[in-house]
Design an enzyme around this catalytic site. Sequence first.
Site, PDB file in Angstrom:
ATOM      1  N   ALA A  70       6.979   7.252  17.852  1.00 50.80           N
ATOM      2  CA  ALA A  70       6.018   7.645  16.624  1.00 50.80           C
ATOM      3  C   ALA A  70       5.300   8.982  17.339  1.00 50.80           C
ATOM      4  O   ALA A  70       5.620   9.779  16.845  1.00 50.80           O
ATOM      5  CB  ALA A  70       4.912   6.491  16.642  1.00 50.80           C
ATOM      6  N   ARG A  71       4.070   8.927  17.923  1.00 51.31           N
ATOM      7  CA  ARG A  71       3.597  10.101  18.280  1.00 51.31           C
ATOM      8  C   ARG A  71       3.374   9.780  20.045  1.00 51.31           C
ATOM      9  O   ARG A  71       2.774   8.762  20.373  1.00 51.31           O
ATOM     10  CB  ARG A  71       2.266  10.425  17.705  1.00 51.31           C
ATOM     11  CG  ARG A  71       2.411  10.816  16.188  1.00 51.31           C
ATOM     12  CD  ARG A  71       3.209  11.888  16.194  1.00 51.31           C
ATOM     13  NE  ARG A  71       2.347  13.034  16.428  1.00 51.31           N
ATOM     14  CZ  ARG A  71       1.520  13.766  15.700  1.00 51.31           C
ATOM     15  NH1 ARG A  71       1.314  13.340  14.414  1.00 51.31           N
ATOM     16  NH2 ARG A  71       0.798  14.628  16.056  1.00 51.31           N
ATOM     17  N   GLU A  80       4.460  17.854  23.628  1.00 52.26           N
ATOM     18  CA  GLU A  80       5.682  18.293  23.462  1.00 52.26           C
ATOM     19  C   GLU A  80       6.083  19.721  22.866  1.00 52.26           C
ATOM     20  O   GLU A  80       7.267  20.042  23.004  1.00 52.26           O
ATOM     21  CB  GLU A  80       6.455  17.175  22.728  1.00 52.26           C
ATOM     22  CG  GLU A  80       6.075  16.984  21.394  1.00 52.26           C
ATOM     23  CD  GLU A  80       6.839  15.886  20.659  1.00 52.26           C
ATOM     24  OE1 GLU A  80       6.810  14.915  21.114  1.00 52.26           O
ATOM     25  OE2 GLU A  80       7.306  16.118  19.434  1.00 52.26           O
ATOM     26  N   PRO A  97       0.114   5.990  12.911  1.00 52.36           N
ATOM     27  CA  PRO A  97       0.190   7.656  12.937  1.00 52.36           C
ATOM     28  C   PRO A  97      -0.890   7.847  14.087  1.00 52.36           C
ATOM     29  O   PRO A  97      -1.389   6.748  14.613  1.00 52.36           O
ATOM     30  CB  PRO A  97      -0.556   7.876  11.669  1.00 52.36           C
ATOM     31  CG  PRO A  97      -0.857   6.622  11.009  1.00 52.36           C
ATOM     32  CD  PRO A  97      -0.344   5.288  11.793  1.00 52.36           C
ATOM     33  N   HIS A 125      12.505  14.119  20.609  1.00 51.92           N
ATOM     34  CA  HIS A 125      11.951  14.017  19.066  1.00 51.92           C
ATOM     35  C   HIS A 125      13.090  14.164  18.311  1.00 51.92           C
ATOM     36  O   HIS A 125      12.771  14.978  17.559  1.00 51.92           O
ATOM     37  CB  HIS A 125      10.682  15.121  18.980  1.00 51.92           C
ATOM     38  CG  HIS A 125       9.678  14.420  17.875  1.00 51.92           C
ATOM     39  ND1 HIS A 125       8.515  14.682  17.711  1.00 51.92           N
ATOM     40  CD2 HIS A 125       9.854  13.553  16.742  1.00 51.92           C
ATOM     41  CE1 HIS A 125       7.746  14.209  16.671  1.00 51.92           C
ATOM     42  NE2 HIS A 125       8.709  13.609  15.933  1.00 51.92           N
ATOM     43  N   ASP A 175      -1.538  -4.424  12.151  1.00 55.13           N
ATOM     44  CA  ASP A 175      -1.929  -3.239  11.618  1.00 55.13           C
ATOM     45  C   ASP A 175      -3.285  -3.340  10.973  1.00 55.13           C
ATOM     46  O   ASP A 175      -3.578  -4.655  10.872  1.00 55.13           O
ATOM     47  CB  ASP A 175      -0.941  -3.372  10.393  1.00 55.13           C
ATOM     48  CG  ASP A 175      -0.706  -1.716   9.775  1.00 55.13           C
ATOM     49  OD1 ASP A 175      -1.771  -1.328   9.339  1.00 55.13           O
ATOM     50  OD2 ASP A 175       0.509  -1.075   9.733  1.00 55.13           O
ATOM     51  N   ASP A 229      10.602   8.782  22.422  1.00 58.16           N
ATOM     52  CA  ASP A 229      11.262  10.001  21.833  1.00 58.16           C
ATOM     53  C   ASP A 229      10.200  11.161  21.414  1.00 58.16           C
ATOM     54  O   ASP A 229      10.637  12.065  20.977  1.00 58.16           O
ATOM     55  CB  ASP A 229      11.710   9.410  20.297  1.00 58.16           C
ATOM     56  CG  ASP A 229      12.360  10.500  19.485  1.00 58.16           C
ATOM     57  OD1 ASP A 229      13.433  11.002  20.239  1.00 58.16           O
ATOM     58  OD2 ASP A 229      12.354  10.831  18.442  1.00 58.16           O
ATOM     59  N   ARG A 263       6.171   2.349   6.821  1.00 54.58           N
ATOM     60  CA  ARG A 263       7.344   2.337   6.298  1.00 54.58           C
ATOM     61  C   ARG A 263       8.305   2.128   7.392  1.00 54.58           C
ATOM     62  O   ARG A 263       9.316   1.529   7.588  1.00 54.58           O
ATOM     63  CB  ARG A 263       7.772   4.065   5.811  1.00 54.58           C
ATOM     64  CG  ARG A 263       7.226   4.213   4.368  1.00 54.58           C
ATOM     65  CD  ARG A 263       6.967   5.481   4.181  1.00 54.58           C
ATOM     66  NE  ARG A 263       7.852   6.646   4.409  1.00 54.58           N
ATOM     67  CZ  ARG A 263       9.068   6.838   3.926  1.00 54.58           C
ATOM     68  NH1 ARG A 263       9.519   6.185   2.968  1.00 54.58           N
ATOM     69  NH2 ARG A 263       9.912   7.538   4.464  1.00 54.58           N
ATOM     70  N   ILE A 264       8.086   2.777   8.691  1.00 57.65           N
ATOM     71  CA  ILE A 264       8.939   2.474   9.798  1.00 57.65           C
ATOM     72  C   ILE A 264       8.919   1.073  10.519  1.00 57.65           C
ATOM     73  O   ILE A 264      10.092   0.532  10.611  1.00 57.65           O
ATOM     74  CB  ILE A 264       9.092   3.763  10.725  1.00 57.65           C
ATOM     75  CG1 ILE A 264       9.163   5.175  10.145  1.00 57.65           C
ATOM     76  CG2 ILE A 264       9.934   3.490  11.872  1.00 57.65           C
ATOM     77  CD1 ILE A 264       9.092   6.211  10.795  1.00 57.65           C
TER      78      ILE A 264
HETATM   79  P1  NAD Z   1       3.419   4.779   7.612  1.00 57.01           P
HETATM   80  O1  NAD Z   1       1.930   5.589   7.166  1.00 57.01           O
HETATM   81  O2  NAD Z   1       4.367   4.632   6.618  1.00 57.01           O
HETATM   82  O3  NAD Z   1       2.975   3.424   8.552  1.00 57.01           O
HETATM   83  C1  NAD Z   1       1.936   3.618   9.547  1.00 57.01           C
HETATM   84  C2  NAD Z   1       1.149   2.282   9.598  1.00 57.01           C
HETATM   85  O4  NAD Z   1       0.308   2.164  10.703  1.00 57.01           O
HETATM   86  C3  NAD Z   1       0.417   1.904   8.611  1.00 57.01           C
HETATM   87  O5  NAD Z   1       0.855   0.608   7.927  1.00 57.01           O
HETATM   88  C4  NAD Z   1      -1.184   1.971   9.023  1.00 57.01           C
HETATM   89  O6  NAD Z   1      -2.159   1.029   8.282  1.00 57.01           O
HETATM   90  C5  NAD Z   1      -0.886   1.609  10.412  1.00 57.01           C
HETATM   91  N1  NAD Z   1      -1.937   1.844  11.226  1.00 57.01           N
HETATM   92  C6  NAD Z   1      -3.031   2.866  11.193  1.00 57.01           C
HETATM   93  N2  NAD Z   1      -3.872   2.796  12.335  1.00 57.01           N
HETATM   94  C7  NAD Z   1      -3.680   1.705  12.713  1.00 57.01           C
HETATM   95  C8  NAD Z   1      -4.008   0.960  13.876  1.00 57.01           C
HETATM   96  N3  NAD Z   1      -5.357   1.212  14.470  1.00 57.01           N
HETATM   97  N4  NAD Z   1      -3.503  -0.092  14.430  1.00 57.01           N
HETATM   98  C9  NAD Z   1      -2.229  -0.712  13.748  1.00 57.01           C
HETATM   99  N5  NAD Z   1      -1.858   0.024  12.847  1.00 57.01           N
HETATM  100  C10 NAD Z   1      -2.345   1.339  12.290  1.00 57.01           C
HETATM  101  O7  NAD Z   1       3.849   5.834   8.729  1.00 57.01           O
HETATM  102  P2  NAD Z   1       5.438   5.680   9.343  1.00 57.01           P
HETATM  103  O8  NAD Z   1       6.360   6.661   8.007  1.00 57.01           O
HETATM  104  O9  NAD Z   1       6.061   4.317   9.421  1.00 57.01           O
HETATM  105  O10 NAD Z   1       5.397   6.721  10.649  1.00 57.01           O
HETATM  106  C11 NAD Z   1       4.981   5.897  11.709  1.00 57.01           C
HETATM  107  C12 NAD Z   1       4.876   6.856  12.972  1.00 57.01           C
HETATM  108  O11 NAD Z   1       6.204   7.300  13.105  1.00 57.01           O
HETATM  109  C13 NAD Z   1       3.943   8.143  12.809  1.00 57.01           C
HETATM  110  O12 NAD Z   1       3.121   8.368  14.010  1.00 57.01           O
HETATM  111  C14 NAD Z   1       4.985   9.475  12.609  1.00 57.01           C
HETATM  112  O13 NAD Z   1       4.383  10.612  12.792  1.00 57.01           O
HETATM  113  C15 NAD Z   1       6.069   8.734  13.347  1.00 57.01           C
HETATM  114  N6  NAD Z   1       7.580   9.580  12.976  1.00 57.01           N
HETATM  115  C16 NAD Z   1       8.254   9.912  14.065  1.00 57.01           C
HETATM  116  C17 NAD Z   1       9.496  10.393  13.636  1.00 57.01           C
HETATM  117  C18 NAD Z   1      10.426  10.658  14.964  1.00 57.01           C
HETATM  118  O14 NAD Z   1      11.377  11.326  14.673  1.00 57.01           O
HETATM  119  N7  NAD Z   1      10.150  10.393  16.213  1.00 57.01           N
HETATM  120  C19 NAD Z   1       9.904  10.444  12.467  1.00 57.01           C
HETATM  121  C20 NAD Z   1       9.137  10.160  11.545  1.00 57.01           C
HETATM  122  C21 NAD Z   1       7.929   9.591  11.884  1.00 57.01           C
END
Ligand code: NAD
Length: 328
Positions: A231-232, A261, A204, A293, A173, A256, A153-154
């Site tokens: 992300a994390r 944290e 993730p 964050h 991905d 971020d 998504r992001i």
């Molecule tokens: P999502 O599940 O929509 O997308 C994650 C993508 O990562 C998926 O397409 C998945 O196939 C891919 N993936 C998994 N393992 C992988 C690997 N080994 N190599 C490459 N790609 C891989 O998740 P999202 O909603 O887009 O969130 C992404 C990240 O952002 C997460 O870590 C989430 O915790 C983080 N996040 C941070 C904040 C913030 O405030 N900083 C807010 C929301 C989400």
Amino acid sequence: MKFVVYEVREDEEKTLRRLEQEHGLELVLTAEMLSPETAALAEGAQGVSTLGHSVINREVLEKLAEMGIYAYSARCIGVNHIDLNAARELGIKVANASYSPCGVADYTVMLMLMLLRKYKPALWRQQVNDYSLGGLMGRQLRGMTVGVIGTGRIGLTVMQDLSGFGCKLLCSDVHENPEAAKLGQYVGLDTLYRQSDIITLHTPLLDSTWHMINEWTIAKMKPDVLLINCARGELMDIAAVTRAVEDQKIGGVAMDVFENENEIYHHDRRTDILKNREMAYLRQFPNVIMTQHMAFYTAEAVDSMVKCGIESLIAFHNGENYPTCVTG
Ligand code: NAD
């Protein structure tokens, strides 16, 4: 219908009160966490909601079930704090929240631009009436190769945003996303590391992604590479990143999120002794940007999380399903 809403933040109250009126509910709002000790507050309610800090273990869930409460919602995305198996066994329906990826994507692009334009030292200088330009020469985004790791998504939204900037987009991905394939080229991680001027992480935290940015992967990257992590924190081996900043292999890092944290981010710890040395050391570099964050933190996202939190409880109470139900 009466629901008890735990861990209420000030910024959630307006939306909570609006939903209370709209749906004719009785909402009890408290800043307390939900725990075995505070569960009694929910006596007589039909549902409870928390943010992500309360530990929703078997003991808490059993207390809810004893009080006849079979609807629980987390007003956040993560569900690591909930014993979902225990919830299923006890017949408690659980929902989490969802919100648009646009806020985090905006923030990611902002961090890229801040690094490229050396905005952090420029801001420092303004504070002390230093208006010199030395050392502040930036680079433009157009023409750069940006590597996006994780096109969910992001990651996809970041690619959509960046497509207006005239960058070359590479992505990687474990599952290819046809929408992302229209905007950029899927390549293996090695190619992405070797060819990208900017690398942004959007996966993730999994066993396969833990410390994916480490000594060996950094060695493959271009000199002066910029790394963005919204992300994390655990995706980066921070010791390796710090060494690469010291050695000037990495041109800039914007994070971020940070490993360990918890207990620091989202709290005012000004008068406390903090023990996260890595964070304190890395923060002082002019080309390292760290934020607490907060990429998700927009009015739109908070509104959406509160709505999911309350509307899921209403649906569960009415015996209906809800799109963000995580217990099936
Ligand atoms: P999502 O599940 O929509 O997308 C994650 C993508 O990562 C998926 O397409 C998945 O196939 C891919 N993936 C998994 N393992 C992988 C690997 N080994 N190599 C490459 N790609 C891989 O998740 P999202 O909603 O887009 O969130 C992404 C990240 O952002 C997460 O870590 C989430 O915790 C983080 N996040 C941070 C904040 C913030 O405030 N900083 C807010 C929301 C989400």
